[in-house]
Structures are given as C-alpha cells and as structure tokens.
Scaffold this active site. Structure first.
Site, PDB file in Angstrom:
ATOM      1  N   LYS A   1     -18.110  -6.425   7.585  1.00 38.01           N
ATOM      2  CA  LYS A   1     -16.818  -7.109   7.456  1.00 38.01           C
ATOM      3  C   LYS A   1     -16.165  -7.317   8.816  1.00 38.01           C
ATOM      4  O   LYS A   1     -16.303  -6.461   9.697  1.00 38.01           O
ATOM      5  CB  LYS A   1     -15.884  -6.265   6.581  1.00 38.01           C
ATOM      6  CG  LYS A   1     -15.330  -7.009   5.399  1.00 38.01           C
ATOM      7  CD  LYS A   1     -14.600  -6.065   4.483  1.00 38.01           C
ATOM      8  CE  LYS A   1     -13.508  -6.780   3.710  1.00 38.01           C
ATOM      9  NZ  LYS A   1     -12.835  -5.899   2.767  1.00 38.01           N
TER      10      LYS A   1
ATOM     11  N   SER B   1      -2.790  -7.861   2.577  1.00 36.86           N
ATOM     12  CA  SER B   1      -3.126  -7.802   4.007  1.00 36.86           C
ATOM     13  C   SER B   1      -3.578  -9.174   4.527  1.00 36.86           C
ATOM     14  O   SER B   1      -3.205  -9.581   5.626  1.00 36.86           O
ATOM     15  CB  SER B   1      -4.243  -6.783   4.256  1.00 36.86           C
ATOM     16  OG  SER B   1      -3.801  -5.492   3.927  1.00 36.86           O
TER      17      SER B   1
ATOM     18  N   HIS C   1       0.841  -1.205   0.000  1.00 38.27           N
ATOM     19  CA  HIS C   1       0.000   0.000   0.000  1.00 38.27           C
ATOM     20  C   HIS C   1       0.877   1.257   0.000  1.00 38.27           C
ATOM     21  O   HIS C   1       0.586   2.221  -0.723  1.00 38.27           O
ATOM     22  CB  HIS C   1      -0.880   0.047   1.263  1.00 38.27           C
ATOM     23  CG  HIS C   1      -1.942  -1.008   1.324  1.00 38.27           C
ATOM     24  ND1 HIS C   1      -2.095  -1.843   2.408  1.00 38.27           N
ATOM     25  CD2 HIS C   1      -2.929  -1.346   0.461  1.00 38.27           C
ATOM     26  CE1 HIS C   1      -3.124  -2.642   2.197  1.00 38.27           C
ATOM     27  NE2 HIS C   1      -3.645  -2.373   1.018  1.00 38.27           N
TER      28      HIS C   1
ATOM     29  N   ARG D   1      -1.222  -5.626  -8.282  1.00 36.44           N
ATOM     30  CA  ARG D   1      -0.112  -6.576  -8.145  1.00 36.44           C
ATOM     31  C   ARG D   1      -0.046  -7.491  -9.354  1.00 36.44           C
ATOM     32  O   ARG D   1       0.999  -8.028  -9.682  1.00 36.44           O
ATOM     33  CB  ARG D   1      -0.276  -7.409  -6.872  1.00 36.44           C
ATOM     34  CG  ARG D   1      -0.004  -6.620  -5.605  1.00 36.44           C
ATOM     35  CD  ARG D   1      -0.515  -7.328  -4.392  1.00 36.44           C
ATOM     36  NE  ARG D   1      -1.959  -7.460  -4.488  1.00 36.44           N
ATOM     37  CZ  ARG D   1      -2.767  -7.710  -3.455  1.00 36.44           C
ATOM     38  NH1 ARG D   1      -2.259  -7.897  -2.262  1.00 36.44           N
ATOM     39  NH2 ARG D   1      -4.062  -7.806  -3.633  1.00 36.44           N
TER      40      ARG D   1
END
Ligand code: PNS
Length: 163
Positions: free
Chosen positions: A41, A127, A17, A90
């Site tokens: 979440k 993450s 990040h 990515r």
C-alpha cells in the site's frame, strides 16, 4: 480484564477514529489501537509516523495504547488474547467492507468483531477524503486532531503535493 483491538491503517488518524476508540474504551477495560502495515500500500505517512500521530491523538485516554501490527491481525489478536476487535461504522458502505473482514478474522482466530456506530457528525470523515482536502489546501479543523493537521501540511508541502 477485557481487551479490545481497534485496527486500521490510520493514514492518518482522524477524529472519527478517536470517536470509535473512545466508544471501544467505554466497553472494554483496555484498548489496543493496532496500526496495520501493508507493504503493497502507498501511505502518506510511514508506519512509525502513523503510530506516533495516533499516540499523540489518544494520549489523554487512559487504558488505550497504540501498537504497530505489521502482520496478520487475527494472529496478533490471538497472541494478545483479545476479547474482541472493535470497528467504527459510518454507514452501510462501511458495513459491506467490514463484513468479510469480520468473518475472516473469526475464521482465522475465533475473535469476534463488535461494531460501534460512529458519531453522525463525523460520518463524512475518512482518511482518504481528509487527505484530498489537505492536498487542496482545505480547512482540516474538526476533521483531524491539531497535531495531525500540522503533520499533513508538512508532509504534503515536503512532497510537493500540496496546493
Ligand atoms: O483503515 P483500513 O485500511 O480500512 O483498515 C484495514 C485493516 C488494516 C484493518 C485490514 O487491512 C487489516 O486487518 N490488515 C492487517 C492484515 C490482515 O490481517 N489482513 C486480513 C484482514 S481480514
């Protein structure tokens, strides 16, 4: 004055990040790192902790600030007059997930999403994977900033989840 919004869950912020935010800042005068909160979440860190860790990790970058954005990202972008949303990619799997979000955000607010290719040396840094490594007592160096590594160890040992 151009303004980029870099949104994410940042649970927690990783060196991937940080790399994407640096790249965004190289293209835009100002960058807002928008920490999203979705009540449905389950996060390791609550919203305030995610904001705090992002602020500490980005403290040395001029023209970058971190805000909690609890609602719709498109509305926030319209409210602050964002020039663009910037996301790091990515690889192809990231693009598949981002494509619909970019179109939805443009549909809702007209704001364009700009993609930057992340540092290939960080292509494995997500993450979710970092949390798994931390849960099993793995080395977090080169994956997250030092303050984040320390906070993860503390959070996991408090929750009894760590190895
Ligand atoms: O880091 P993540 O979890 O991949 O980021 C996803 C995020 C936070 C960018 C996305 O879920 C989001 O924008 N959430 C805010 C609410 C919203 O605007 N949802 C519609 C997205 S098109």
């Amino acid at each position: 004055m151009s303004l980029a919004v870099c949104p994410g869950s940042f649970d927690p912020i990783t060196l991937g990040h940080v790399d994407a935010v640096r790249r965004a800042r190289a293209m835009f005068d100002e960058v807002v790192v928008a920490v999203a909160h979705n009540p449905a979440k389950r996060y390791l860190f609550d919203a305030d902790e995610r904001v705090d860790l992002a602020r500490r990790s980005l403290a040395d970058l001029d023209g970058v600030r971190v805000e909690l954005v609890p609602g719709l990202l498109a509305r926030y972008c319209a409210d602050v007059g964002a020039t663009a949303i910037v996301k790091g990619l990515r690889g192809a799997a990231d693009f598949d997930a981002e494509h619909a979000m970019a179109l939805m955000n443009r549909h809702l607010s007209g704001v364009e999403t700009v993609f930057v290719m992340g540092d290939p040396a960080l292509a494995h840094v997500a993450s979710s994977l970092v949390k798994d490594v931390a849960r099993h007592g793995g080395d977090l160096t080169d994956l997250v900033p030092p303050a984040v590594a320390e906070a993860m160890r503390r959070a996991l040992s408090n929750s009894g989840e760590a190895r």
